[in-house]
Design a protein around this motif. Structure first.
Motif, PDB file in Angstrom:
ATOM      1  N   ASP A 126       0.810  -1.225   0.000  1.00  0.00           N
ATOM      2  CA  ASP A 126       0.000   0.000   0.000  1.00  0.00           C
ATOM      3  C   ASP A 126       0.839   1.268   0.000  1.00  0.00           C
ATOM      4  O   ASP A 126       0.416   2.298  -0.543  1.00  0.00           O
ATOM      5  CB  ASP A 126      -0.912   0.004   1.221  1.00  0.00           C
ATOM      6  CG  ASP A 126      -1.876  -1.166   1.223  1.00  0.00           C
ATOM      7  OD1 ASP A 126      -2.822  -1.135   0.419  1.00  0.00           O
ATOM      8  OD2 ASP A 126      -1.675  -2.101   2.016  1.00  0.00           O
ATOM      9  N   GLY A 127       2.001   1.223   0.645  1.00  0.00           N
ATOM     10  CA  GLY A 127       2.829   2.417   0.736  1.00  0.00           C
ATOM     11  C   GLY A 127       4.291   2.085   0.842  1.00  0.00           C
ATOM     12  O   GLY A 127       4.678   0.991   1.288  1.00  0.00           O
ATOM     13  N   ALA A 128       5.126   3.005   0.409  1.00  0.00           N
ATOM     14  CA  ALA A 128       6.579   2.836   0.494  1.00  0.00           C
ATOM     15  C   ALA A 128       7.199   4.154   0.922  1.00  0.00           C
ATOM     16  O   ALA A 128       7.017   5.184   0.255  1.00  0.00           O
ATOM     17  CB  ALA A 128       7.155   2.394  -0.845  1.00  0.00           C
ATOM     18  N   LEU A 129       7.902   4.127   2.034  1.00  0.00           N
ATOM     19  CA  LEU A 129       8.592   5.302   2.558  1.00  0.00           C
ATOM     20  C   LEU A 129      10.073   5.080   2.313  1.00  0.00           C
ATOM     21  O   LEU A 129      10.719   4.300   3.015  1.00  0.00           O
ATOM     22  CB  LEU A 129       8.302   5.469   4.052  1.00  0.00           C
ATOM     23  CG  LEU A 129       6.828   5.327   4.460  1.00  0.00           C
ATOM     24  CD1 LEU A 129       6.674   5.448   5.966  1.00  0.00           C
ATOM     25  CD2 LEU A 129       5.971   6.353   3.739  1.00  0.00           C
ATOM     26  N   LEU A 130      10.606   5.745   1.312  1.00  0.00           N
ATOM     27  CA  LEU A 130      11.973   5.478   0.858  1.00  0.00           C
ATOM     28  C   LEU A 130      12.919   6.463   1.530  1.00  0.00           C
ATOM     29  O   LEU A 130      13.314   7.482   0.962  1.00  0.00           O
ATOM     30  CB  LEU A 130      12.024   5.552  -0.667  1.00  0.00           C
ATOM     31  CG  LEU A 130      10.982   4.649  -1.356  1.00  0.00           C
ATOM     32  CD1 LEU A 130      11.123   4.717  -2.871  1.00  0.00           C
ATOM     33  CD2 LEU A 130      11.055   3.211  -0.862  1.00  0.00           C
ATOM     34  N   LEU A 131      13.297   6.117   2.769  1.00  0.00           N
ATOM     35  CA  LEU A 131      14.044   7.027   3.632  1.00  0.00           C
ATOM     36  C   LEU A 131      15.549   6.884   3.520  1.00  0.00           C
ATOM     37  O   LEU A 131      16.287   7.740   4.017  1.00  0.00           O
ATOM     38  CB  LEU A 131      13.645   6.796   5.103  1.00  0.00           C
ATOM     39  CG  LEU A 131      12.142   6.772   5.422  1.00  0.00           C
ATOM     40  CD1 LEU A 131      11.937   6.563   6.923  1.00  0.00           C
ATOM     41  CD2 LEU A 131      11.452   8.039   4.950  1.00  0.00           C
ATOM     42  N   ALA A 132      16.037   5.816   2.917  1.00  0.00           N
ATOM     43  CA  ALA A 132      17.482   5.585   2.843  1.00  0.00           C
ATOM     44  C   ALA A 132      18.154   6.678   2.024  1.00  0.00           C
ATOM     45  O   ALA A 132      17.603   7.172   1.031  1.00  0.00           O
ATOM     46  CB  ALA A 132      17.765   4.216   2.225  1.00  0.00           C
ATOM     47  N   GLY A 133      19.354   7.080   2.438  1.00  0.00           N
ATOM     48  CA  GLY A 133      20.084   8.117   1.710  1.00  0.00           C
ATOM     49  C   GLY A 133      21.337   8.517   2.445  1.00  0.00           C
ATOM     50  O   GLY A 133      21.726   7.888   3.437  1.00  0.00           O
ATOM     51  N   GLY A 134      21.984   9.547   1.958  1.00  0.00           N
ATOM     52  CA  GLY A 134      23.232  10.002   2.563  1.00  0.00           C
ATOM     53  C   GLY A 134      23.416  11.496   2.383  1.00  0.00           C
ATOM     54  O   GLY A 134      22.655  12.157   1.662  1.00  0.00           O
ATOM     55  N   PHE A 135      24.429  12.034   3.020  1.00  0.00           N
ATOM     56  CA  PHE A 135      24.680  13.477   3.032  1.00  0.00           C
ATOM     57  C   PHE A 135      26.162  13.729   2.804  1.00  0.00           C
ATOM     58  O   PHE A 135      27.017  12.959   3.252  1.00  0.00           O
ATOM     59  CB  PHE A 135      24.258  14.072   4.377  1.00  0.00           C
ATOM     60  CG  PHE A 135      24.595  15.535   4.543  1.00  0.00           C
ATOM     61  CD1 PHE A 135      23.795  16.503   3.970  1.00  0.00           C
ATOM     62  CD2 PHE A 135      25.723  15.917   5.251  1.00  0.00           C
ATOM     63  CE1 PHE A 135      24.097  17.855   4.112  1.00  0.00           C
ATOM     64  CE2 PHE A 135      26.038  17.264   5.400  1.00  0.00           C
ATOM     65  CZ  PHE A 135      25.217  18.232   4.830  1.00  0.00           C
ATOM     66  N   ALA A 136      26.475  14.830   2.124  1.00  0.00           N
ATOM     67  CA  ALA A 136      27.869  15.239   1.948  1.00  0.00           C
ATOM     68  C   ALA A 136      27.936  16.744   1.723  1.00  0.00           C
ATOM     69  O   ALA A 136      27.100  17.321   1.023  1.00  0.00           O
ATOM     70  CB  ALA A 136      28.505  14.510   0.769  1.00  0.00           C
ATOM     71  N   MET A 137      28.933  17.365   2.345  1.00  0.00           N
ATOM     72  CA  MET A 137      29.223  18.775   2.085  1.00  0.00           C
ATOM     73  C   MET A 137      29.998  18.886   0.777  1.00  0.00           C
ATOM     74  O   MET A 137      30.497  17.895   0.245  1.00  0.00           O
ATOM     75  CB  MET A 137      30.061  19.355   3.222  1.00  0.00           C
ATOM     76  CG  MET A 137      29.388  19.352   4.589  1.00  0.00           C
ATOM     77  SD  MET A 137      28.092  20.596   4.725  1.00  0.00           S
ATOM     78  CE  MET A 137      29.067  22.114   4.622  1.00  0.00           C
ATOM     79  N   GLY A 138      30.122  20.114   0.248  1.00  0.00           N
ATOM     80  CA  GLY A 138      30.962  20.333  -0.916  1.00  0.00           C
ATOM     81  C   GLY A 138      30.423  21.380  -1.859  1.00  0.00           C
ATOM     82  O   GLY A 138      29.317  21.227  -2.388  1.00  0.00           O
ATOM     83  N   ASP A 139      31.200  22.471  -2.062  1.00  0.00           N
ATOM     84  CA  ASP A 139      30.816  23.462  -3.069  1.00  0.00           C
ATOM     85  C   ASP A 139      31.279  22.976  -4.431  1.00  0.00           C
ATOM     86  O   ASP A 139      31.761  21.854  -4.587  1.00  0.00           O
ATOM     87  CB  ASP A 139      31.390  24.839  -2.717  1.00  0.00           C
ATOM     88  CG  ASP A 139      32.910  24.847  -2.674  1.00  0.00           C
ATOM     89  OD1 ASP A 139      33.544  23.839  -3.067  1.00  0.00           O
ATOM     90  OD2 ASP A 139      33.477  25.872  -2.233  1.00  0.00           O
ATOM     91  N   ILE A 140      31.152  23.817  -5.450  1.00  0.00           N
ATOM     92  CA  ILE A 140      31.474  23.384  -6.813  1.00  0.00           C
ATOM     93  C   ILE A 140      32.943  22.994  -6.945  1.00  0.00           C
ATOM     94  O   ILE A 140      33.279  22.043  -7.648  1.00  0.00           O
ATOM     95  CB  ILE A 140      31.095  24.484  -7.843  1.00  0.00           C
ATOM     96  CG1 ILE A 140      31.187  23.948  -9.272  1.00  0.00           C
ATOM     97  CG2 ILE A 140      31.936  25.738  -7.653  1.00  0.00           C
ATOM     98  CD1 ILE A 140      30.151  22.906  -9.604  1.00  0.00           C
ATOM     99  N   ALA A 141      33.832  23.682  -6.230  1.00  0.00           N
ATOM    100  CA  ALA A 141      35.259  23.368  -6.321  1.00  0.00           C
ATOM    101  C   ALA A 141      35.575  21.996  -5.743  1.00  0.00           C
ATOM    102  O   ALA A 141      36.501  21.304  -6.207  1.00  0.00           O
ATOM    103  CB  ALA A 141      36.081  24.439  -5.587  1.00  0.00           C
ATOM    104  N   ALA A 142      34.818  21.595  -4.746  1.00  0.00           N
ATOM    105  CA  ALA A 142      35.081  20.318  -4.077  1.00  0.00           C
ATOM    106  C   ALA A 142      34.291  19.155  -4.659  1.00  0.00           C
ATOM    107  O   ALA A 142      34.496  18.003  -4.252  1.00  0.00           O
ATOM    108  CB  ALA A 142      34.755  20.444  -2.588  1.00  0.00           C
ATOM    109  N   THR A 143      33.419  19.442  -5.617  1.00  0.00           N
ATOM    110  CA  THR A 143      32.497  18.411  -6.100  1.00  0.00           C
ATOM    111  C   THR A 143      32.911  17.921  -7.484  1.00  0.00           C
ATOM    112  O   THR A 143      32.605  18.542  -8.503  1.00  0.00           O
ATOM    113  CB  THR A 143      31.052  18.953  -6.135  1.00  0.00           C
ATOM    114  OG1 THR A 143      30.706  19.428  -4.831  1.00  0.00           O
ATOM    115  CG2 THR A 143      30.080  17.872  -6.547  1.00  0.00           C
ATOM    116  N   ASP A 144      33.622  16.809  -7.506  1.00  0.00           N
ATOM    117  CA  ASP A 144      34.018  16.207  -8.780  1.00  0.00           C
ATOM    118  C   ASP A 144      33.021  15.116  -9.156  1.00  0.00           C
ATOM    119  O   ASP A 144      32.007  14.893  -8.479  1.00  0.00           O
ATOM    120  CB  ASP A 144      35.434  15.649  -8.704  1.00  0.00           C
ATOM    121  CG  ASP A 144      35.617  14.598  -7.616  1.00  0.00           C
ATOM    122  OD1 ASP A 144      34.601  14.135  -7.051  1.00  0.00           O
ATOM    123  OD2 ASP A 144      36.781  14.228  -7.342  1.00  0.00           O
TER     124      ASP A 144
END
Length: 230
Positions: A76-94
């Motif tokens: 009936d329902g799906a709560l898709l809570l899995a995930g992750g977090f990371a800092m990083g501006d454009i210079a740090a994001t490859d």
């Protein structure tokens, strides 16, 4: 008959609060996580089961959903809570940083949402909830979180596309966009913050139960900004 709800990230700070809320409200809960270390309260509950699934593996995710549908006939329902977090501006994001966040936040949700959405369309009812984030909505909040914000923005767009496809059906894909969640990890990382302004996991759990209950049946395509005072 109790609704059957699938919850990924079930062992996390948010996931455990959500599992508890849904069990308290008499749902059948299928938890997904690699550990049940924080789920001792649910381990012997007759309405709960826990599965370890590699959500980054499309074939494994698809097989898991098909097995769950075969066993319970209807999700009936799906709560898709899995995930992750990371800092990083454009210079740090490859590219590597982008791919990591894309996998953690988008693919882990998409690989389950795809077969679940098709199942719900066939059955004529379903609720899927994706976890966005304020940095995906507000550029000011996301400028130093490039990969994270981009991956979360894809989930918001996915919800828009699926809701367009589901017009005329009682199938809804919602997005929650919390601000800072009051967890031990966040308190340790930001010890000088005003924790009283943050959103408690139990408050988010209340919103999720509202979405999956009959109380939210009239809503279509909602984006819930769960910011508290943060």
């Amino acid at each position: 008959m109790a609704k059957t709800i699938l919850i990924t990230g079930a062992n996390g700070n948010l996931g455990t609060a959500v599992v508890k809320k849904f069990l308290d409200e008499d749902y059948k809960v299928i938890g997904v996580d690699h550990s049940g270390s924080h789920l001792g309260f649910a381990s012997t509950h007759p309405q709960f089961e826990l599965h370890a699934v590699n959500l980054a593996d499309e074939a494994a995710s698809d097989t898991f959903v098909k097995e769950a549908i075969s066993l319970y006939k209807k999700i009936d329902g799906a709560l898709l809570l899995a995930g992750g977090f990371a800092m990083g501006d454009i210079a740090a994001t490859d590219g590597t940083a982008l791919r990591k966040m894309f996998s953690l936040n988008f693919e882990t949700a998409y690989y389950l949402a795809r077969p679940l959405f098709q199942h719900m369309m066939e059955s004529g009812y379903g609720r899927i909830v994706l976890v966005g984030a304020r940095p995906a909505i507000q550029s000011e909040a996301g400028k130093n979180l490039i990969a994270y914000a981009l991956s979360k923005s894809l989930l918001i767009k996915l919800a828009d596309l699926l809701n367009e496809a589901a017009k005329g059906k009682n199938v809804v894909v919602s997005v929650i966009a919390p601000s800072t969640i009051d967890t031990p990890v966040n308190r340790a990382d930001m010890p000088k913050a005003d924790f009283s302004k943050w959103v408690a996991p139990a408050q988010i759990a209340e919103v999720l139960e509202f979405i999956c209950s009959g109380k939210g049946d009239s809503l279509r395509g909602p984006l819930y900004k769960i910011y508290g005072d943060a």
